[in-house]
Enzyme design. Structure first.
Site, PDB file in Angstrom:
ATOM      1  N   TYR A 199      18.901  46.131 -10.526  1.00  0.00           N
ATOM      2  CA  TYR A 199      19.843  45.442 -11.432  1.00  0.00           C
ATOM      3  C   TYR A 199      19.403  45.718 -12.872  1.00  0.00           C
ATOM      4  O   TYR A 199      18.232  45.534 -13.212  1.00  0.00           O
ATOM      5  CB  TYR A 199      19.814  43.941 -11.131  1.00  0.00           C
ATOM      6  CG  TYR A 199      21.002  43.188 -11.665  1.00  0.00           C
ATOM      7  CD1 TYR A 199      22.275  43.407 -11.149  1.00  0.00           C
ATOM      8  CD2 TYR A 199      20.862  42.246 -12.679  1.00  0.00           C
ATOM      9  CE1 TYR A 199      23.373  42.707 -11.629  1.00  0.00           C
ATOM     10  CE2 TYR A 199      21.949  41.536 -13.152  1.00  0.00           C
ATOM     11  CZ  TYR A 199      23.204  41.770 -12.626  1.00  0.00           C
ATOM     12  OH  TYR A 199      24.291  41.067 -13.093  1.00  0.00           O
ATOM     13  N   ARG A 222      42.756  40.374   8.638  1.00  0.00           N
ATOM     14  CA  ARG A 222      41.914  39.501   9.459  1.00  0.00           C
ATOM     15  C   ARG A 222      42.801  38.795  10.466  1.00  0.00           C
ATOM     16  O   ARG A 222      44.016  38.717  10.276  1.00  0.00           O
ATOM     17  CB  ARG A 222      41.176  38.501   8.587  1.00  0.00           C
ATOM     18  CG  ARG A 222      42.102  37.607   7.784  1.00  0.00           C
ATOM     19  CD  ARG A 222      41.317  36.860   6.723  1.00  0.00           C
ATOM     20  NE  ARG A 222      41.010  37.710   5.592  1.00  0.00           N
ATOM     21  CZ  ARG A 222      39.905  37.595   4.843  1.00  0.00           C
ATOM     22  NH1 ARG A 222      38.995  36.687   5.116  1.00  0.00           N
ATOM     23  NH2 ARG A 222      39.707  38.383   3.824  1.00  0.00           N
ATOM     24  N   GLY A 252      31.818  45.809  -6.768  1.00  0.00           N
ATOM     25  CA  GLY A 252      32.096  46.994  -5.965  1.00  0.00           C
ATOM     26  C   GLY A 252      31.747  46.793  -4.508  1.00  0.00           C
ATOM     27  O   GLY A 252      30.994  47.556  -3.923  1.00  0.00           O
ATOM     28  N   MET A 253      32.349  45.750  -3.918  1.00  0.00           N
ATOM     29  CA  MET A 253      31.991  45.350  -2.549  1.00  0.00           C
ATOM     30  C   MET A 253      32.037  46.465  -1.520  1.00  0.00           C
ATOM     31  O   MET A 253      31.267  46.464  -0.578  1.00  0.00           O
ATOM     32  CB  MET A 253      32.939  44.253  -2.086  1.00  0.00           C
ATOM     33  CG  MET A 253      32.465  42.886  -2.498  1.00  0.00           C
ATOM     34  SD  MET A 253      33.611  41.635  -1.849  1.00  0.00           S
ATOM     35  CE  MET A 253      33.538  40.461  -3.199  1.00  0.00           C
ATOM     36  N   VAL A 262      29.649  39.466 -17.243  1.00  0.00           N
ATOM     37  CA  VAL A 262      29.484  38.211 -17.994  1.00  0.00           C
ATOM     38  C   VAL A 262      28.112  38.161 -18.677  1.00  0.00           C
ATOM     39  O   VAL A 262      27.977  37.625 -19.779  1.00  0.00           O
ATOM     40  CB  VAL A 262      29.762  36.983 -17.083  1.00  0.00           C
ATOM     41  CG1 VAL A 262      28.703  36.815 -16.016  1.00  0.00           C
ATOM     42  CG2 VAL A 262      29.924  35.710 -17.902  1.00  0.00           C
TER      43      VAL A 262
END
Lengths: 356, 356
Positions: free
Chosen positions: A60, A192, A263-264, A288
């Site tokens: 990160y 789903r 960016g899942m 943020v």
């Protein structure tokens, strides 16, 4: 006061990066009386965010400086960026804060996975005590991201935005905040088995329309959406990437903007060339953490607005999986075991540790 | 003048969209004397651009209005957007233009695949007659795109830009124009057997450094580039998409911008999520047609600057495959045969039709 009152802090610290469960350890140190404009803080609870995990892994970009100020041999940092604290002592020059006040850190990298910490008054934001521990401790990342994305880019009453990952924490906040401002939200969610139920929940929350990723890729649905929105979707919020990002971008009006804040899918953001050339699409990112660094006042104002929304009932706190850290009972081993287990499950819903 | 002088025009027209060779036909019509502020134009030559082909196919967003003003039964449009004309007659109210002047259309959709046409003075840009027919006839699309991309986005002497498709017409123009302004260019080209030769040619033209797409994807090369450029590449120009666009985006400095003006790979633009979130990348499109529509003066100024560069030898005209349309000799069938053959080869290098 002439009596010296020592606070014993237990913190989850790390000196090197790697598998989070391997690099975290419990460290005990003492916090002396508050001096000058500093305050002593007792933690009420903190969430485990994916960014906290990535920080431990060393991947990160925003990271705390490692220091020996906690009395470790090797330089170390306290994990965690978000959390709610109660003030237990104030220094003689502290002006606006009092013992008993609830506060959150103004900036990231504060070190929130801890029983206690110390901070300068200027680095804290006060919250009303009426706000729940979960709402307060998780206000800085997901709701702040949602609030700023909905509010900072010219959306007005009656306008439309589209977002993918419609069931994520941020997306649910986006829908609620947008609803409070009269902005329409089209939320895309993964296919789903309980689609209708989830759709109903999200629509009750504030989403104007909910479609599945399969529908997101369907031309006929695209034509319906164009009709519904008048072809005027002004902003797309992307936290998935890949095909999902292409398909939400395709639904945008000319001259629109897509913001990427996650960016899942772990796939790159994918944008048809023609949208750039012929529809004048702009793609930007949103973070943020960086926004607060550049403009700390924005965080303070965002927090105030979020507090109002929570208090008016227009915003519901995030669903969390709650765990308890019993301050007076847990041994260091028990604390570490608790944290390791929670870290293990960091991607299975929002994990939250309440300190009692 | 009291004598009425009729000009006979032969034009390549179309009424419907489809396979270009199937929809184009030759049409003869008469242009009467110039009136008011209009002028009668004789064509000197025109290129066949990919956008002309896409326009015939019906997949290009900018298209001419079809009309019956050329005397066809069905409404039709003259094909072509770019070309150089000589003025053969001026109306009584024309102020700045004279017979013999060379001009280009100010806007797209003019209808340039024709022996003659008519236009209002305000819709033309005058070029010096010293400029070659190829340079003049091809100045509006490729060199104008290159000039505006290099000039409009804050690049200064000593700055770097990166571009893919380094051997394309626009990219070769970008390198030359950048060199004239002291701007450094890193050009990425496809892997090829004559790499060293092509690299030498592009470097002589103005590219500061040339790498292959394989090198574009190589981490070690990425590190070298970072060293060479100080990690400060401010702008990326993408006309390829896919992996190539990811790899040029990765080389950009924080807060940089990538412009997409083409998509040769036919793959979407692909951008790693982290570049948006953590490096604050902005991605935008660029379309000279739209830019001219919004700001016609920009086209006039760009043309003036390009003329200076051509005249000083800092810009060389595009390499073209030249074909000749003999006005007084060719039958309609011969004209159509010529055009169909050229259209067929529209993607094998820049095709150019000179009218003599």
């Amino acid at each position: 006061m002439s009596t010296r009152s020592i606070t014993t802090a237990k913190s989850i610290i790390y000196s090197s990066h790697g598998v989070p469960q391997d690099v975290i350890r419990v460290h005990t140190f003492t916090i002396p009386d508050a001096e000058g404009d500093s305050v002593v803080l007792k933690s009420l609870g903190f969430p485990i965010n994916p960014s906290d995990i990535n920080q431990l892994e060393g991947v990160y970009p925003s990271k705390p400086e490692k220091t020996t100020k906690y009395g470790t041999e090797e330089p170390a940092a306290i994990a965690g960026n978000e959390g709610l604290f109660e003030i237990v002592q104030v220094g003689p020059n502290v002006k606006e804060l009092s013992v008993g006040d609830h506060v959150i850190p103004l900036f990231s990298n504060f070190g929130t996975w801890t029983s206690h910490n110390v901070a300068q008054e200027k680095d804290l934001v006060k919250l009303p005590k009426s706000l729940s521990v979960v709402a307060g401790a998780t206000i800085s990342v997901n709701p702040a991201t949602a609030y700023q994305l909905v509010s900072n880019y010219g959306l007005e009453k009656g306008d439309w935005l589209i977002q993918n990952a419609g069931t994520s924490g941020v997306s649910q906040m986006v829908a609620q905040i947008a609803k409070s401002k009269g902005i329409n939200v089209l939320s895309v969610i993964r296919d789903r088995s309980d689609f209708d139920q989830v759709k109903a929940k999200l629509e009750a929350q504030g989403a104007t329309k909910v479609i599945s990723e399969t529908e997101n890729g369907d031309r006929a649905v695209g034509a319906e959406i164009k009709k519904l929105t008048g072809g005027k979707i002004k902003i797309a919020l992307n936290s998935v990437g890949g095909v999902s990002s292409s398909n939400i971008a395709r639904k945008l009006a000319p001259n629109a903007t897509m913001f990427t804040y996650g960016g899942m899918s772990k796939k790159p953001v994918s944008i048809p060339t023609s949208l750039f050339i012929f529809k004048n699409l702009t793609c930007k990112g949103y973070w943020v953490t960086e926004n607060t660094k550049k403009d700390p006042q924005s965080k303070i104002e965002t927090t105030e607005e979020l507090v109002k929304l929570y208090q008016s009932g227009q915003l519901k706190e995030l669903d969390v999986n709650e765990h308890t850290w019993k301050l007076d009972e847990f041994s260091d081993d028990q604390i570490l075991e608790l944290l390791k287990g929670v870290v293990e499950n960091a991607y299975n819903g929002k994990q939250f540790i309440r300190i009692v």
